[in-house]
Design an enzyme around this catalytic site. Structure first.
Site, PDB file in Angstrom:
ATOM      1  N   SER A 338      -0.087  -1.088   0.371  1.00 18.96           N
ATOM      2  CA  SER A 338      -0.378   0.193  -0.258  1.00 18.96           C
ATOM      3  C   SER A 338       0.544   1.676   0.079  1.00 18.96           C
ATOM      4  O   SER A 338       1.855   1.161   0.679  1.00 18.96           O
ATOM      5  CB  SER A 338      -0.993  -0.202   1.166  1.00 18.96           C
ATOM      6  N   HIS A 425      -7.280   0.075   6.049  1.00 21.08           N
ATOM      7  CA  HIS A 425      -7.270  -1.352   6.364  1.00 21.08           C
ATOM      8  C   HIS A 425      -7.174  -1.366   8.202  1.00 21.08           C
ATOM      9  O   HIS A 425      -7.333  -2.716   7.978  1.00 21.08           O
ATOM     10  CB  HIS A 425      -5.544  -1.826   5.232  1.00 21.08           C
TER      11      HIS A 425
END
Length: 486
Positions: A338, A425
């Site tokens: 990410s 997340h």
């Protein structure tokens, strides 16, 4: 206003002399009870009662009244759902041809003129209190909810009834979002739409579909259009992302069958990915699926701004994990690679605070590496401007890693991570697993995070535990990440 007054005022307005026009407008403002001087913004109610349109206003008062009547006709209790939907469809067709300022007026009408009846709400509140005192809480709640539902909700339901109605409403809200900060009058409509969308787009009504190179070209074009993390540069680029060692899945709604609401791109490899470049390399040979043990979620993109506030990303990941496990039983590790989009801008504002957290020895080492002892925030930030050229053991590089770990795992706001991707997340039960130096060496990556990327690990056995930790204000992180903390 008498007919004679109206004629005299209208004739005066036809004069070509600017002074005469100003005098006529002033006279019109005085004779029209709801019309103030031209440089003062009028409320919607004032405009609905007025005669003339003033500068910068969209719909004229007459058009406003007609549009309001048409909107009210949509929810006429004497017409059927089908007829209400037909009327809504007609308004939508007119709306599509209207300029932005006139659309803004339609938003205002929907927001301000379709509110719950105040007197009924007061009576319902009193009845609710009386029923609760009698121990009839459940019945009281139902009655109160019914009495306080606004006609606005019914209006939205009627708009959703015609075939393209939900598409129309999602696009309407997307266009309206940019005006919310400057026009608080639109908040009621925005909140109502978010509530309705959360119901209509509940994950129970969504279909998970795999998007592959064999999918319709129009759908693949949507991937190119909506990709929000790593821009797709060509057809060969998108083909690489849909190769045999890749998977792409999206959530679809029956009323938007050709539009993925959100999609995720996955790479199937044999270890935790540390850099995005190999994953985007169009010339790379596809990985051997027989050896794949790790699924890397490297891009998740929401496609509909009008569905802001409607959460289905966490459900998408869970469904994709289950689907991948069924297809590839060897997969054991589920992780992201990410970006850290807010890191550089945050550090620019907080560098001095980070330096203040360093111990004397580390601060001295950093100062010697930079050439200023003790180093100030400006010295450090200047030395970090070319991060990809920093040596492995550079104190500047180590400091950037420590600051990134602090930003992700310790710098909370209202008990939540500051970084938007981290919030997503970690809120889904992942933990911060590893920071990756030069994970994204592109100009965009360097600009937003000094090229750093992060792995968020989804340990399927500990998702609930991690959510509890986060709710208690502690960010789940690996020992490697915690080792960077100040």
């Amino acid at each position: 206003m008498s007919a004679t007054d109206w004629i005299n005022r209208s004739v005066a307005l036809l004069g070509s002399d600017k002074k005469n026009k100003k005098t006529a407008l002033d006279a019109a403002a005085k004779t029209t009870s709801a019309a103030p001087v031209a440089d003062v913004a009028r409320s919607l109610r004032e405009r609905l009662k007025a005669t003339l349109r003033l500068k910068d206003e969209g719909l004229s008062p007459r058009q406003l009244r007609r549009t309001l009547a048409e909107l009210k006709a949509v929810i006429d209790p004497n017409v059927s759902e089908v007829e209400g939907g037909r009327r809504a469809s007609g308004i939508a067709a007119l709306y599509a041809r209207a300029p932005l300022n006139e659309r803004h007026d339609v938003w205002l009408l929907m927001s301000e003129e379709f509110v719950a009846d105040v007197e009924k709400a007061k009576l319902a509140q009193a009845q609710y209190a009386a029923d609760v005192d009698k121990g009839n809480e459940a019945v009281a709640e139902v009655r109160y909810r019914r009495a306080t539902v606004s006609p606005r909700r019914r209006l939205l339901q009627r708009f959703s009834a015609f075939p393209d109605g939900i598409r129309f409403l999602v696009d309407l809200r997307a266009e309206m979002l940019s005006s919310l900060k400057t026009d608080k009058r639109l908040q009621a409509l925005d909140v109502e739409m978010e509530y309705m969308f959360s119901t209509w787009f509940d994950v129970g009504f969504l279909e998970l579909r795999r998007i592959s190179w064999d999918s319709p070209a129009s759908l693949i074009e949507k991937l190119i259009k909506y990709e929000a993390v790593h821009d797709i540069k060509s057809w060969s680029d998108v083909k690489n992302r849909l190769d045999s060692d890749r998977r792409c899945y999206g959530f679809f709604h029956t009323r938007l069958p050709t539009e993925p609401l959100i999609f995720v791109e996955v790479a199937l490899i044999d270890s935790l990915a540390s850099c995005i470049t190999p994953l985007l390399d169009e010339t790379a040979v596809a990985a051997d699926l027989e050896k794949a043990t790790t699924a890397i979620f490297y891009s998740i993109s929401n496609t509909q701004p009008g569905l802001r506030g409607v959460s289905f990303g966490d459900s998408l990941i869970k469904r994709v994990v289950d689907t991948l496990k069924d297809e590839f039983p060897r997969l054991k590790v589920f992780s992201t690679l990410s970006p850290i989009p807010g890191f550089k801008s945050w550090l620019t504002k907080n560098a001095a605070a980070m330096l203040a957290l360093m111990d004397e020895k580390s601060l001295a080492n950093l100062g010697r590496a930079i050439g200023f002892e003790p180093p100030g925030a400006g010295h450090f930030l200047s030395a970090a401007e070319n991060p990809l050229s920093l040596a492995d053991k550079s104190p500047v590089r180590l400091m950037l890693l420590r600051c990134a770990a602090h930003f992700l795992g310790q710098a909370l706001g209202n008990g939540r991570p500051l970084d938007s991707v981290a919030r997503f997340h970690l809120g889904n039960g992942a933990r911060i697993e590893r920071l990756n130096w030069a994970g994204d060496p592109s100009a965009k990556g360097v600009k937003q995070s000094y090229g750093l990327m992060v792995n968020y690990l989804y340990d399927l056995r500990k998702l609930d535990k991690h959510r509890v930790m986060l709710a208690q204000g502690k960010v789940p992180a690996s020992s490697e990440i915690e080792g960077f903390y100040f």
